[in-house]
Design a protein around this motif. Structure first.
Motif, PDB file in Angstrom:
ATOM      1  N   VAL A  38       0.215 -18.421   0.584  1.00 38.72           N
ATOM      2  CA  VAL A  38      -0.099 -17.006   0.817  1.00 38.72           C
ATOM      3  C   VAL A  38       0.356 -16.177  -0.382  1.00 38.72           C
ATOM      4  O   VAL A  38      -0.389 -15.359  -0.916  1.00 38.72           O
ATOM      5  N   THR A  42      -1.895 -14.193  -3.283  1.00 37.62           N
ATOM      6  CA  THR A  42      -1.649 -12.757  -3.404  1.00 37.62           C
ATOM      7  C   THR A  42      -1.193 -12.403  -4.823  1.00 37.62           C
ATOM      8  O   THR A  42      -1.685 -11.438  -5.422  1.00 37.62           O
ATOM      9  N   ILE A 150      -5.319 -11.145   4.488  1.00 34.28           N
ATOM     10  CA  ILE A 150      -4.409 -10.067   4.053  1.00 34.28           C
ATOM     11  C   ILE A 150      -5.024  -9.296   2.884  1.00 34.28           C
ATOM     12  O   ILE A 150      -4.988  -8.065   2.849  1.00 34.28           O
ATOM     13  N   ARG A 153      -7.684  -6.524   3.423  1.00 36.35           N
ATOM     14  CA  ARG A 153      -7.140  -5.203   3.752  1.00 36.35           C
ATOM     15  C   ARG A 153      -6.404  -4.581   2.557  1.00 36.35           C
ATOM     16  O   ARG A 153      -6.602  -3.416   2.243  1.00 36.35           O
ATOM     17  N   LEU A 154      -5.532  -5.389   1.941  1.00 36.63           N
ATOM     18  CA  LEU A 154      -4.719  -4.872   0.832  1.00 36.63           C
ATOM     19  C   LEU A 154      -5.553  -4.374  -0.343  1.00 36.63           C
ATOM     20  O   LEU A 154      -5.231  -3.363  -0.949  1.00 36.63           O
TER      21      LEU A 154
END
Length: 169
Positions: A38, A42, A150, A153-154
């Motif tokens: 993750v 990211t 994630i 959205r981010l």
């Protein structure tokens, strides 16, 4: 102005390292660390390949030194972080970072783990080349899917875009 940007970059890198170190033990099964994937994806999308690689190296060293995790912490993180960042840099698509993490960690990292663990344990009796692939692949897929959700959205937030602008000019 340039030193201000450098301080911001190092600060963001330090935050990502801290997040990776704290979150990677969550959901961890021996040889399978989806939360590391993750953070790799990211970081790749947020900071690019070189900073993601630095994050992975520092976190792997911290995990080995402070948590007693074998060198799998290193081989399981660095290939995915760098390849995710590289593919994101080339294509600028979040899903390409996911592909990079899955190939880098699930395939390259798992295969690189064999000689490292033979050296580490001093024996090849119980090991074979693909012994780490199922867990690395599973961890990379599950963690990358979580990261993709994630990032959906981010990546729409102004703050995320502002941080990206520091690293991708």
């Amino acid at each position: 102005m340039d030193s201000k940007v450098s301080i911001k970059k190092v600060t963001i890198l330090a935050i990502m390292i801290a997040l990776d170190f704290v979150l990677s033990p969550i959901l961890r099964i021996e040889g399978m660390a989806p939360m590391s994937s993750v953070l790799n994806v990211t970081a790749a999308v947020l900071m690019g390949p070189w900073y993601a690689l630095v994050m992975a190296i520092v976190c792997a060293c911290l995990r080995m030194l402070l948590l007693g995790i074998p060198p799998l912490a290193f081989t399981g993180a660095v290939f995915g972080a760098f390849l995710a960042g590289l593919l994101y840099l080339i294509y600028r698509k979040n899903w390409m970072a996911v592909i990079g993490e899955i190939i880098g960690t699930g395939v390259l990292g798992s295969l690189a783990s064999y000689p490292v663990m033979v050296w580490y344990t001093g024996s090849s009796n119980q090991l074979f080349w693909f012994v780490f692939t199922p867990k690395f692949f599973g961890g990379a897929i599950s963690g990358s899917i979580i990261a993709y959700v994630i990032l959906l959205r981010l990546s729409k937030t102004r703050q995320f875009k502002d941080i990206q602008k520091l690293f991708f000019k």
